[in-house]
Write a protein that holds these residues in place. Sequence first.
Motif, PDB file in Angstrom:
ATOM      1  N   HIS A  57     -71.810 -17.847  43.226  1.00  0.00           N
ATOM      2  CA  HIS A  57     -72.517 -19.074  42.777  1.00  0.00           C
ATOM      3  C   HIS A  57     -71.596 -19.798  41.680  1.00  0.00           C
ATOM      4  CE1 HIS A  57     -76.877 -17.517  43.577  1.00  0.00           C
ATOM      5  NE2 HIS A  57     -76.247 -18.203  44.645  1.00  0.00           N
ATOM      6  N   LYS A  58     -70.851 -19.301  40.920  1.00  0.00           N
ATOM      7  CA  LYS A  58     -69.857 -20.063  39.900  1.00  0.00           C
ATOM      8  C   LYS A  58     -68.794 -20.538  40.593  1.00  0.00           C
ATOM      9  CE  LYS A  58     -70.627 -16.768  36.092  1.00  0.00           C
ATOM     10  NZ  LYS A  58     -69.920 -15.750  35.170  1.00  0.00           N
ATOM     11  N   SER A 107     -73.672 -13.830  41.425  1.00  0.00           N
ATOM     12  CA  SER A 107     -73.373 -14.610  40.484  1.00  0.00           C
ATOM     13  C   SER A 107     -71.906 -15.248  40.457  1.00  0.00           C
ATOM     14  CB  SER A 107     -73.800 -13.970  39.227  1.00  0.00           C
ATOM     15  OG  SER A 107     -73.411 -14.882  38.099  1.00  0.00           O
ATOM     16  N   LYS A 108     -70.909 -14.499  40.791  1.00  0.00           N
ATOM     17  CA  LYS A 108     -69.515 -14.724  40.763  1.00  0.00           C
ATOM     18  C   LYS A 108     -69.398 -15.965  41.738  1.00  0.00           C
ATOM     19  CE  LYS A 108     -66.383 -11.567  40.496  1.00  0.00           C
ATOM     20  NZ  LYS A 108     -65.597 -11.637  39.185  1.00  0.00           N
TER      21      LYS A 108
END
Length: 215
Positions: free
Chosen positions: A118-119, A115-116
Amino acid sequence: MMSDQVSLMFSEVLTKITYQDEVIPTLLLQSKAEQFSASGELDKRIFNLIRSWYVKGQLDLPVSINVSVHSVLDDTFYAWLAEQAHQFSDLFTSIIWEFDEQMLSQSQLAPQVISKLHKLGSKVAIDHFGTGDNTLLALRKWPVDIVKLDGSFIRELEQKQDSWYFLENIIKLAHSLGVVVVCEQLESEEQVKWAQQLGSDGFQGFKLALPHAIG
């Protein structure tokens, strides 16, 4: 000549750097970086090389960068990476961060790590997919964009017919989750044809392209 339908989806970083007077190939980068507690510095140097290649127009494919969970979870390195992503947003959309499946599976924070990244606007790939202990569970739990099927499965097709059904179902499951599938380590035209017939989206291996220097 291979078929025009064969998709070369991205190029991998093939380089080496020197750290503490020791030349470190990228294949050893992760283990050496963690050994020296220096993954941030090493990864920065590789990233700076890639950025310069894009600026000079020497790369026209997305680039896959092998990275460790240790690097992404390092607050200092991630803050620096986020700063680069803000300054070079177009560049970061062309980067695929790549994790070894077995290495990623050892971290309980795998979903957060993905997720990090993807951000930052980048995609995430799992290398050597199918070699972990809980491959199907990982495919369901990890929000990755790309899985690279380990080349051992394609090679097994010559002796094990049941491997065909295993691969076919893995690819169908990945597609149902919106995940792109790449068959890797393809070394013959027959293996490329098998990968096409199985429904692989992309292909990687010496049959398609050999490593070569940038510039």
